[in-house]
Design a protein around this motif. Structure first.
Motif, PDB file in Angstrom:
ATOM      1  N   ALA A 150       0.824  -1.210   0.000  1.00 57.75           N
ATOM      2  CA  ALA A 150       0.000   0.000   0.000  1.00 57.75           C
ATOM      3  C   ALA A 150       0.860   1.263   0.000  1.00 57.75           C
ATOM      4  O   ALA A 150       0.459   2.300  -0.548  1.00 57.75           O
ATOM      5  CB  ALA A 150      -0.925  -0.004   1.207  1.00 57.75           C
ATOM      6  N   GLU A 151       2.030   1.198   0.610  1.00 59.24           N
ATOM      7  CA  GLU A 151       2.946   2.343   0.569  1.00 59.24           C
ATOM      8  C   GLU A 151       3.326   2.660  -0.875  1.00 59.24           C
ATOM      9  O   GLU A 151       3.369   3.834  -1.279  1.00 59.24           O
ATOM     10  CB  GLU A 151       4.196   2.040   1.397  1.00 59.24           C
ATOM     11  CG  GLU A 151       3.939   1.994   2.892  1.00 59.24           C
ATOM     12  CD  GLU A 151       5.133   1.498   3.697  1.00 59.24           C
ATOM     13  OE1 GLU A 151       5.060   1.554   4.934  1.00 59.24           O
ATOM     14  OE2 GLU A 151       6.135   1.063   3.098  1.00 59.24           O
ATOM     15  N   VAL A 153       1.563   2.016  -3.542  1.00 67.05           N
ATOM     16  CA  VAL A 153       0.403   2.585  -4.234  1.00 67.05           C
ATOM     17  C   VAL A 153       0.150   4.013  -3.764  1.00 67.05           C
ATOM     18  O   VAL A 153      -0.242   4.884  -4.557  1.00 67.05           O
ATOM     19  CB  VAL A 153      -0.842   1.704  -4.019  1.00 67.05           C
ATOM     20  CG1 VAL A 153      -2.050   2.287  -4.748  1.00 67.05           C
ATOM     21  CG2 VAL A 153      -0.585   0.287  -4.512  1.00 67.05           C
ATOM     22  N   GLY A 154       0.393   4.286  -2.487  1.00 67.81           N
ATOM     23  CA  GLY A 154       0.261   5.656  -1.994  1.00 67.81           C
ATOM     24  C   GLY A 154       1.228   6.594  -2.686  1.00 67.81           C
ATOM     25  O   GLY A 154       0.867   7.723  -3.058  1.00 67.81           O
ATOM     26  N   VAL A 167     -10.842   5.555   0.282  1.00 69.83           N
ATOM     27  CA  VAL A 167     -10.151   4.325   0.679  1.00 69.83           C
ATOM     28  C   VAL A 167     -11.162   3.353   1.280  1.00 69.83           C
ATOM     29  O   VAL A 167     -11.999   3.747   2.105  1.00 69.83           O
ATOM     30  CB  VAL A 167      -9.039   4.642   1.703  1.00 69.83           C
ATOM     31  CG1 VAL A 167      -8.514   3.374   2.347  1.00 69.83           C
ATOM     32  CG2 VAL A 167      -7.909   5.401   1.036  1.00 69.83           C
ATOM     33  N   PHE A 182      -0.884   3.149   2.954  1.00 76.71           N
ATOM     34  CA  PHE A 182      -1.266   4.067   1.881  1.00 76.71           C
ATOM     35  C   PHE A 182      -1.122   5.509   2.342  1.00 76.71           C
ATOM     36  O   PHE A 182      -0.553   6.355   1.628  1.00 76.71           O
ATOM     37  CB  PHE A 182      -2.707   3.786   1.445  1.00 76.71           C
ATOM     38  CG  PHE A 182      -3.183   4.654   0.319  1.00 76.71           C
ATOM     39  CD1 PHE A 182      -2.877   4.339  -0.997  1.00 76.71           C
ATOM     40  CD2 PHE A 182      -3.938   5.794   0.563  1.00 76.71           C
ATOM     41  CE1 PHE A 182      -3.303   5.147  -2.047  1.00 76.71           C
ATOM     42  CE2 PHE A 182      -4.370   6.608  -0.465  1.00 76.71           C
ATOM     43  CZ  PHE A 182      -4.047   6.276  -1.780  1.00 76.71           C
ATOM     44  N   TYR A 186       0.740   8.858   0.853  1.00 81.00           N
ATOM     45  CA  TYR A 186      -0.249   9.723   0.209  1.00 81.00           C
ATOM     46  C   TYR A 186      -0.690  10.735   1.261  1.00 81.00           C
ATOM     47  O   TYR A 186      -1.424  10.400   2.200  1.00 81.00           O
ATOM     48  CB  TYR A 186      -1.442   8.921  -0.300  1.00 81.00           C
ATOM     49  CG  TYR A 186      -2.495   9.797  -0.953  1.00 81.00           C
ATOM     50  CD1 TYR A 186      -2.289  10.322  -2.222  1.00 81.00           C
ATOM     51  CD2 TYR A 186      -3.675  10.121  -0.286  1.00 81.00           C
ATOM     52  CE1 TYR A 186      -3.239  11.145  -2.817  1.00 81.00           C
ATOM     53  CE2 TYR A 186      -4.621  10.936  -0.873  1.00 81.00           C
ATOM     54  CZ  TYR A 186      -4.398  11.439  -2.131  1.00 81.00           C
ATOM     55  OH  TYR A 186      -5.334  12.267  -2.712  1.00 81.00           O
ATOM     56  N   PHE A 219      -8.901   3.789  -3.695  1.00 85.31           N
ATOM     57  CA  PHE A 219      -7.924   2.785  -3.277  1.00 85.31           C
ATOM     58  C   PHE A 219      -8.645   1.735  -2.445  1.00 85.31           C
ATOM     59  O   PHE A 219      -9.353   2.069  -1.475  1.00 85.31           O
ATOM     60  CB  PHE A 219      -6.796   3.404  -2.450  1.00 85.31           C
ATOM     61  CG  PHE A 219      -5.898   2.372  -1.818  1.00 85.31           C
ATOM     62  CD1 PHE A 219      -5.033   1.628  -2.598  1.00 85.31           C
ATOM     63  CD2 PHE A 219      -5.929   2.136  -0.447  1.00 85.31           C
ATOM     64  CE1 PHE A 219      -4.220   0.653  -2.033  1.00 85.31           C
ATOM     65  CE2 PHE A 219      -5.112   1.178   0.129  1.00 85.31           C
ATOM     66  CZ  PHE A 219      -4.253   0.436  -0.665  1.00 85.31           C
ATOM     67  N   THR A 248      -4.524  -3.104  -3.547  1.00 79.25           N
ATOM     68  CA  THR A 248      -3.550  -4.121  -3.154  1.00 79.25           C
ATOM     69  C   THR A 248      -4.328  -5.398  -2.916  1.00 79.25           C
ATOM     70  O   THR A 248      -5.357  -5.404  -2.229  1.00 79.25           O
ATOM     71  CB  THR A 248      -2.789  -3.757  -1.866  1.00 79.25           C
ATOM     72  OG1 THR A 248      -3.736  -3.466  -0.830  1.00 79.25           O
ATOM     73  CG2 THR A 248      -1.893  -2.558  -2.063  1.00 79.25           C
TER      74      THR A 248
END
Length: 391
Positions: A150-151, A153-154, A167, A182, A186, A219, A248
């Motif tokens: 998720a990091e 994707v963030g 989210v 995330f 983000y 997300f 994710t």
């Protein structure tokens, strides 16, 4: 008399030699705990299939020693997981347990397994607690810490300039960890932060909230069958072309055939994809497809790595896993070729690894798959390793 003495010596030496062979070939019992029934069974089955693939390739041995794999279904129920873990440790006397599909299951049995000095080679769940203050020298995780995908994707959402993101995630430890990951990269305020039951498969109310928020993107984290249900409903609501879907563990080799072509263009984060261009990954994908007739998921890949790790470590101690300090040191070395390329353990025995962003595309056979489109983070440690007292 001399001949009789020689014969006795020979018989004694032969007996000792045969006994040594018998001890050397005594199978190592390894327990496998995973979700093998219900809507999330695909996750556990792919973990099991990935592990079994290497066992088959090695003739039923790891480190040159025969292995007996004792399978247990935790049924996504912590109480059941506790029962099967106790059975594996106390009745089966296993020195090693692998698998563990979901973080609520991991948290229910992690302390019991590790305090009994049984080696836990986790091949999916990676809750923040065991990466941090509750880490153990008996845990070795071959997947990821829950925040990491998720990091990535963030960071991707930040790079794309999205200012207004909704989210969604299930309301359990992994869902909370992934949302935290995330938000770590983000930095914009979220339009909505929605949590659902871990058994919920009707997302109509949440999708109405998405429409009302008019986000730049969405997300979502929903594992296994939950991800299939969510992605299908997202597409049926006509949202796929309105609000880019970032995920994710929603789209993978397990879910894509069920979701269908509406998944094209969905973005996902993860540590590995079937298009990775290294020799171990190419061999793994080819062998998995030949054996099981499908593209392997990340769950299979990280469990294959768990088997590779054990193969290396068992060989280093010549099968003597009862020598716990030596076996622990051998596991820590992580002396194997991972499907993801470079692999090493951080102080908390979670991987140092890259995190990538992938997009759903069709391969040259017309099958839905994931294509790597970026690597926001190269070899890096999870956000909790400094809280772990291990060196």
């Amino acid at each position: 008399m001399k001949n009789m003495f020689k014969q006795a010596l020979y018989a004694s030496a032969l007996s000792l030699a045969l006994a040594g062979v018998a001890v050397a070939q005594d199978p190592i019992k390894i327990g496998f705990i995973g979700e093998l029934s219900g809507p999330t069974a695909g996750v556990g089955q792919d973990q099991l299939d990935g592990f079994n693939l290497l066992l088959d390739q090695k003739g039923g041995k790891l480190g040159g020693v025969p292995v007996t794999l004792v399978r247990e279904d935790s049924q996504m129920k912590p109480d059941v997981a506790k029962q099967v873990a106790r059975s594996l440790v106390e009745r089966e006397k296993v020195p090693i347990i692998t698998g563990i599909s979901f973080s609520n299951i991991m948290m229910s049995i992690h302390q019991y397994i590790t305090e009994n000095e049984v080696f836990l080679i986790g091949s999916n769940a990676g809750p923040s607690q065991i990466a941090g203050a509750q880490c153990s020298p008996y845990q070795f995780i071959t997947s990821w810490q829950g925040d990491q995908a998720a990091e990535a994707v963030g960071q991707y959402a930040t790079d794309k300039g999205y200012k207004n993101v909704v989210v969604l995630a299930p309301n359990y430890q992994a869902g909370k960890d992934i949302v935290s990951g995330f938000k770590r990269y983000y930095k914009e305020p979220l339009a909505e932060e929605l949590y659902t039951s871990l058994t919920q498969i009707d997302f109509s109310a949440e999708l109405s909230q998405v429409v009302a928020a008019k986000p730049d993107a969405v997300f979502a984290f929903f594992p296994g069958g939950l991800g299939v249900a969510f992605a299908k409903q997202y597409a049926q609501a006509g949202l796929m072309n309105q609000y880019p879907l970032l995920t994710t563990f929603v789209v993978d080799a397990l879910s894509l055939p069920a979701i269908g072509d509406t998944a094209l263009g969905i973005v996902s984060g993860g540590f590995w994809a079937p298009d990775f261009d290294n020799a171990q990954s190419r061999q793994f994908v080819q062998a998995f497809e030949a054996k099981y007739g499908r593209i392997p998921s990340n769950y299979a890949a990280q469990s294959y790595d768990a088997a590779l790790l054990l193969d290396s470590a068992i060989a280093k101690v010549k099968g003597n896993v009862a020598d716990k300090p030596a076996f622990m040191a051998a596991l820590k070395e992580a002396d194997f070729d991972s499907v993801r390329g470079d692999f090493s353990f951080s102080n908390n025995n979670f991987p140092k690894q890259g995190m990538h962003v992938m997009e759903v595309v069709k391969d040259d056979k017309g099958r839905l798959t994931l294509k790597t489109i970026g690597t926001p983070f190269k070899s890096y440690q999870d956000a909790y390793h400094a809280q772990c007292p291990l060196k």
